[in-house]
Design a protein around this motif. Structure first.
Motif, short mmCIF file in Angstrom:
data_model
loop_
_atom_site.label_atom_id
_atom_site.label_comp_id
_atom_site.label_asym_id
_atom_site.label_seq_id
_atom_site.Cartn_x
_atom_site.Cartn_y
_atom_site.Cartn_z
N ASP A 116 0.83 -1.20 0.00
CA ASP A 116 0.00 0.00 0.00
C ASP A 116 0.87 1.26 0.00
N ASN A 117 0.50 2.23 -0.83
CA ASN A 117 1.30 3.45 -0.96
C ASN A 117 1.49 4.17 0.36
N LYS A 118 0.42 4.27 1.15
CA LYS A 118 0.51 4.97 2.43
C LYS A 118 1.48 4.26 3.36
N GLU A 119 1.44 2.94 3.34
CA GLU A 119 2.34 2.16 4.18
C GLU A 119 3.79 2.33 3.71
N ARG A 120 3.98 2.34 2.42
CA ARG A 120 5.32 2.47 1.87
C ARG A 120 5.90 3.86 2.15
N GLU A 121 5.06 4.88 2.09
CA GLU A 121 5.54 6.25 2.30
C GLU A 121 6.06 6.48 3.71
N LYS A 122 5.62 5.68 4.67
CA LYS A 122 6.05 5.86 6.06
C LYS A 122 7.57 5.67 6.23
N SER A 123 8.14 4.84 5.39
CA SER A 123 9.59 4.56 5.51
C SER A 123 10.30 4.63 4.17
N ILE A 124 9.77 5.43 3.25
CA ILE A 124 10.30 5.44 1.90
C ILE A 124 11.73 5.95 1.81
N HIS A 125 12.07 6.95 2.65
CA HIS A 125 13.44 7.48 2.61
C HIS A 125 14.43 6.47 3.19
N LYS A 126 14.04 5.84 4.26
CA LYS A 126 14.92 4.83 4.85
C LYS A 126 15.10 3.67 3.88
N TYR A 127 14.03 3.26 3.25
CA TYR A 127 14.11 2.17 2.28
C TYR A 127 15.01 2.55 1.11
N THR A 128 14.85 3.76 0.60
CA THR A 128 15.66 4.22 -0.53
C THR A 128 17.14 4.28 -0.17
N GLU A 165 32.07 -0.48 6.92
CA GLU A 165 31.69 0.91 7.19
C GLU A 165 30.30 1.21 6.64
N LEU A 166 29.97 0.65 5.49
CA LEU A 166 28.61 0.80 4.96
C LEU A 166 27.59 0.20 5.91
N ASN A 167 27.96 -0.89 6.53
CA ASN A 167 27.06 -1.56 7.48
C ASN A 167 26.76 -0.65 8.67
N ILE A 168 27.77 0.06 9.16
CA ILE A 168 27.58 0.98 10.28
C ILE A 168 26.69 2.15 9.87
N ILE A 169 26.93 2.70 8.70
CA ILE A 169 26.09 3.80 8.21
C ILE A 169 24.64 3.34 8.07
N ALA A 170 24.45 2.15 7.52
CA ALA A 170 23.10 1.60 7.36
C ALA A 170 22.44 1.38 8.71
N SER A 171 23.18 0.92 9.69
CA SER A 171 22.65 0.70 11.03
C SER A 171 22.21 2.02 11.66
N PHE A 172 23.00 3.05 11.45
CA PHE A 172 22.69 4.38 11.99
C PHE A 172 21.39 4.91 11.37
N ILE A 173 21.29 4.82 10.06
CA ILE A 173 20.08 5.29 9.37
C ILE A 173 18.87 4.46 9.77
N SER A 174 19.06 3.17 9.89
CA SER A 174 17.96 2.29 10.28
C SER A 174 17.45 2.63 11.67
N GLU A 175 18.36 2.99 12.56
CA GLU A 175 17.98 3.29 13.94
C GLU A 175 17.26 4.63 14.07
N TYR A 176 17.74 5.66 13.35
CA TYR A 176 17.20 7.01 13.54
C TYR A 176 16.10 7.38 12.56
N GLY A 177 15.89 6.60 11.53
CA GLY A 177 14.68 6.73 10.73
C GLY A 177 14.66 7.73 9.60
N GLU A 178 13.44 8.14 9.28
CA GLU A 178 13.16 8.88 8.05
C GLU A 178 13.91 10.20 7.90
N GLU A 179 13.94 11.00 8.95
CA GLU A 179 14.56 12.31 8.83
C GLU A 179 16.05 12.19 8.52
#
Length: 331
Positions: A116-128, A165-179
């Motif tokens: 669902d688009n609404k569901e996808r939009e909730k985490s679209i930046h993190k997913y991208t 190092e990419l793994n650490i960056i991804a972990s940081f983004i995953s933890e702090y979210g969309e913004e």
């Protein structure tokens, strides 16, 4: 080894000297000639001959370049074939993991596109953000495999450093979210390497700049457990004394300078790259978790044991005098 060109230069001058002396009429002329000879500066002639000789060597090398290259490639092919023969089972586990990850991510991408688009939009930046980071990481995983198959343990571990190092960056983004994810994406056309991380709200405004280590400390990633491997990967990457003398591709105590392919030291990049790509893939698959993505993540984590077993057993078989890495009773 003697200085061949230096000796050639001396011999040439001697021949010229002898020939010239033969042409002189009396001892007085000979004495005057020797006096001038002893005071003469031949540095210009020496440099001119060096330049002429090097030009001739380049010309000669061009003429036999393809012939020599074919011989080099033939020898290289034989070396790589021997490495492949010894490490085939281990390499197969890494290559299988690459294909597993690629297939899992393709299926996951199809799944995300259909939710669902609404569901996808909730985490679209993190997913991208994680999708692009993961794509870069998966390519690096393949680079690691390629370097290992060619007998370059140090080069493979240097590439693992980037994957880690990419793994650490991804972990940081995953933890702090969309913004934070949005800030990461938006910064790709700037010169700021890590300023996007301020969006997490965890850094003081007084802090002049954000470093990778700042992000590492704030991320929910067990980097403390990886301190020693990361230190070693830094050493083999940078121009340190440790990384120069303590090569992964050389056994302890070997006083050699490794300049080519070697079949030693492949267990470390083999094992660590499997762990890291599994972790990185898991972060991506959990942005929009589903039964299929959870199963895929668990499968990859379990496959690490398969990779570890084959690399350790292969090492023990090839190097029987080295300390054993695989204990059937424990494992």
């Amino acid at each position: 080894m003697a200085d061949k060109f230096g000796q050639f230069f001396k011999d040439t001058l001697k021949e010229i000297l002898v020939e010239h002396v033969k042409e002189l009429k009396n001892q007085s002329e000979i004495d005057k000639f020797y006096e001038k000879y002893e005071k003469a500066d031949f540095s210009g002639l020496y440099l001119e001959m060096i330049n002429d000789t090097s030009n001739q060597m380049v010309s000669d090398a061009k003429m036999i370049m393809h012939e020599n290259t074919l011989l080099f490639r033939g020898e290289e092919t034989e070396i790589i074939a021997r490495i492949e023969q010894k490490w085939s089972n281990a390499f197969a586990t890494s290559e299988t993991m690459y294909m597993m990850v690629l297939e899992s991510v393709k299926d996951y991408s199809d799944y995300v596109n259909k939710i669902d688009n609404k569901e996808r939009e909730k985490s679209i930046h993190k997913y991208t953000a994680l999708k692009y980071i993961h794509g870069r990481g998966l390519q690096q995983f393949l680079e690691i495999i390629t370097l290992m198959k060619n007998g370059f343990a140090d080069g493979a571990y240097s590439r693992w450093r980037s994957l880690y190092e990419l793994n650490i960056i991804a972990s940081f983004i995953s933890e702090y979210g969309e913004e934070v994810a949005e800030a990461y994406i938006s910064s790709h056309n700037t010169e700021d390497r890590y300023e996007w991380a301020r969006a997490c709200g965890e850094f003081s405004p007084k802090k002049r700049y954000i470093s990778f280590d700042d992000i590492r400390k704030k991320s929910n990633f067990p980097s403390e457990l990886w301190q020693q491997p990361y230190r070693i990967s830094n050493e083999v990457t940078h121009a340190s004394s440790q990384g120069t003398f303590n090569r992964l591709g050389l056994m302890d105590g070997e006083e050699k300078i490794s300049v080519g392919h070697t079949d030693y030291g492949l267990t470390i990049p083999g094992e660590h790259s499997a762990i890291t790509i599994a972790q990185l893939t898991g972060l991506l698959l959990m942005v929009y978790p589903s039964g299929d993505s959870i199963i895929a993540a668990k499968m990859l984590n379990k496959w690490i044991d398969v990779v570890r077993e084959q690399y350790f057993k292969t090492h023990d078989y090839i190097f029987p005098d080295e300390p054993k890495l695989w204990d059937n009773e424990i494992n």
